[in-house]
Write an enzyme that holds these catalytic residues in place. Structure first.
Site, PDB file in Angstrom:
ATOM      1  N   GLY A  99       0.995  -1.448  -0.163  1.00 20.82           N
ATOM      2  CA  GLY A  99       0.098  -0.203  -0.258  1.00 20.82           C
ATOM      3  C   GLY A  99       0.841   1.291   0.184  1.00 20.82           C
ATOM      4  O   GLY A  99       2.002   1.718   0.090  1.00 20.82           O
ATOM      5  N   ASP A 104     -14.408   2.730   9.343  1.00 18.49           N
ATOM      6  CA  ASP A 104     -13.868   2.430   8.258  1.00 18.49           C
ATOM      7  C   ASP A 104     -14.759   0.699   8.542  1.00 18.49           C
ATOM      8  O   ASP A 104     -13.738   0.207   7.429  1.00 18.49           O
ATOM      9  CB  ASP A 104     -12.406   2.094   7.795  1.00 18.49           C
ATOM     10  N   LYS A 109       2.147  -6.110   9.518  1.00 19.97           N
ATOM     11  CA  LYS A 109       1.873  -4.418   8.535  1.00 19.97           C
ATOM     12  C   LYS A 109       3.055  -3.748   9.131  1.00 19.97           C
ATOM     13  O   LYS A 109       3.135  -3.720  10.774  1.00 19.97           O
ATOM     14  CB  LYS A 109       0.652  -4.138   8.979  1.00 19.97           C
TER      15      LYS A 109
END
Length: 479
Positions: free
Chosen positions: A45, A160, A65
């Site tokens: 990303g 989200d 991550k």
């Protein structure tokens, strides 16, 4: 961080060296991060990279991550990332992804190690199998709702909630889901408005489930997650989000102003489910459900048909007032439009009409019609008189800016339900399908549908609009 000989703290970060090859901008297989060894890169990303890794002690797979180096210059972003990670590590729940460890690489990049989830997200599941039935959607949202309940109880807001952030685990007889990415991605890139990172680290520029208060830049709260829950419910049973647009601006405008579409028009679901979606997607968070338990209770009632009957259909009228600009559009003209619509809102309030939908140049006021033929006819007469007055009132600034107010009146079914305070209010129903009755105005005068004019033939003069057979141009009878 670690005592491996090839870790950044033990070897120089020089191009061509072993440490550089393992710990460059992208970590290579064999890199040690906390108690985990990187196996492969899974997703890249713009803000973070997701790796598959293994626990160096047990061999258990993990998702790792790691923030990209360019974002480590923001001390605020780093601090909030670490605080969020610590909160999530304490938040243990069977339907929330487990955070196993978090920390910082020697070069300052923060990382989060999470349990590895074998499965696919709900967006991929929908693409592969198609929409869910109402009962299947309820089973999934019971799990998502329980995760949100636990998070909200711990003071954590997801921010989200969407199909890409709900993972369906593979291998079970019944579907089991886990919620991922509790706002961590949002904290990763606070300097990039309008971007969201998915659970895989991919950046999504279109806010498919963003609540109006988020679009306005206001602080989210638990009711913001309920908006996302409504978007997810609609998408589960129809296969598509309730609002779609070709640009981010177009999509944001729909979230802010467009009426909520009815899932029952696209899928074989009970009409009561529309009311659950509609209340979750109220533009004002104060009008949504008070908490996730209230959503689930009404969703169970809607799907199983065993509820106390909090909703019913009633006849209601809608007065659609559009400010039509016939000249140049500039800041001064838009200010005049705002002033005119504020006056219209005040007049609607005085008439007992509640503004249900509003846009940059229009308002929709609605009211339930009273029982009794005479009382209903009198309410329609008074509202039509108001429409005529509003269209005829002289406004010097509107005339100078070449702006006209063009009303349309319609009567149809709407849903009467209880609001968060137990008071009755209108929401949803055929009346709010604006495209069915507001699109034929020529730009002058007052229009009304046949349903709005029934019984008023001797009070007003009307002519069928040649360009739209369902609408009538209405004027006062000549003395």
């Amino acid at each position: 961080m670690t005592n491996r000989k090839d870790a950044p703290g033990d070897a120089p970060l020089e191009p061509g060296g072993r440490a550089w090859s393992l710990y460059g901008e992208e970590l290579s297989p064999g890199a040690q991060v906390g108690g985990y060894v990187v196996e492969s890169t899974r997703y890249r990303g713009s803000v973070s990279t997701l790796y598959r890794a293994r626990d160096s002690r047990t061999g258990t797979p993990a998702a790792l991550k790691v923030m990209r180096p360019q974002y480590t210059a923001s001390r605020g972003a780093l601090r909030r990332f670490q605080q969020e990670a610590e909160t999530l590590r304490r938040l243990r729940h069977p339907h929330i992804v487990d955070v196993l460890e978090h920390g910082t690489l020697a070069d300052g990049r923060p990382f989060i190690a999470m349990e590895w989830l074998e499965g696919r997200d709900l967006a991929a599941e929908l693409a592969a199998r198609g929409p869910f039935s109402a009962r299947e959607a309820l089973e999934l949202l019971e799990q998502v709702g329980s995760a949100l309940r636990a998070a909200h109880g711990a003071g954590v807001i997801h921010r989200d909630l969407k199909a890409q952030n709900v993972v369906v685990l593979s291998g079970g007889a019944a579907p089991v889901v886990k919620l991922v990415d509790f706002g961590v991605a949002k904290l990763l890139s606070p300097e990039e408005p309008g971007t969201e990172a998915t659970s895989t680290g991919l950046v999504l520029g279109t806010p498919v489930s963003m609540a109006p208060e988020q679009i306005r830049g206001e602080t989210p709260d638990a009711r913001t997650d309920l908006y996302g829950l409504g978007v997810l419910l609609y998408q589960l049973v129809t296969g598509r989000p309730p609002f779609q647009g070709t640009t981010q601006v177009e999509l944001e405008e729909q979230h802010m102003h467009a009426p909520v579409p009815r899932a029952s028009e696209r899928a074989p679901v009970p009409a009561a489910l529309d009311e659950v979606v509609g209340r979750c997607l109220e533009k004002r968070r104060e009008d949504r459900y008070p908490d996730v338990d209230a959503v689930l209770e009404e969703l169970r009632n809607a799907v199983r048909g065993d509820g106390p009957g909090r909703v019913r259909q009633v006849r209601a009228l809608g007065l659609y007032m559009e400010a039509r600009i016939n000249g140049q559009v500039d800041d001064a003209t838009l200010e005049v439009v705002d002033t005119l619509l504020e006056r219209v809102r005040a007049r609607m309030d005085a008439q007992g009409l509640t503004v249900m939908v509003e846009g940059g140049n229009f308002l929709l006021g609605v009211a339930a019609l009273p029982l009794g033929e005479d009382s209903e006819r009198e309410t329609r007469r008074k509202t039509l008189e108001l429409a005529l007055l509003l269209s005829e009132e002289p406004h010097a600034e509107a005339k100078a800016a070449r702006i006209s107010l063009v009303p349309t009146l319609h009567v149809d079914l709407a849903t009467l339900r209880l609001d968060v305070g137990g008071r009755q209010g209108l929401g949803g129903g055929r009346l709010l399908r604006l495209s069915a009755w507001t699109g034929g105005h020529p730009g002058h005068g007052v229009l009304a549908t046949a349903a709005a004019l029934t019984g008023l033939e001797g009070t007003f003069h009307s002519e069928v609009l040649s360009s739209h057979a369902g609408l009538h141009h209405v004027t006062r009878l000549e003395a």
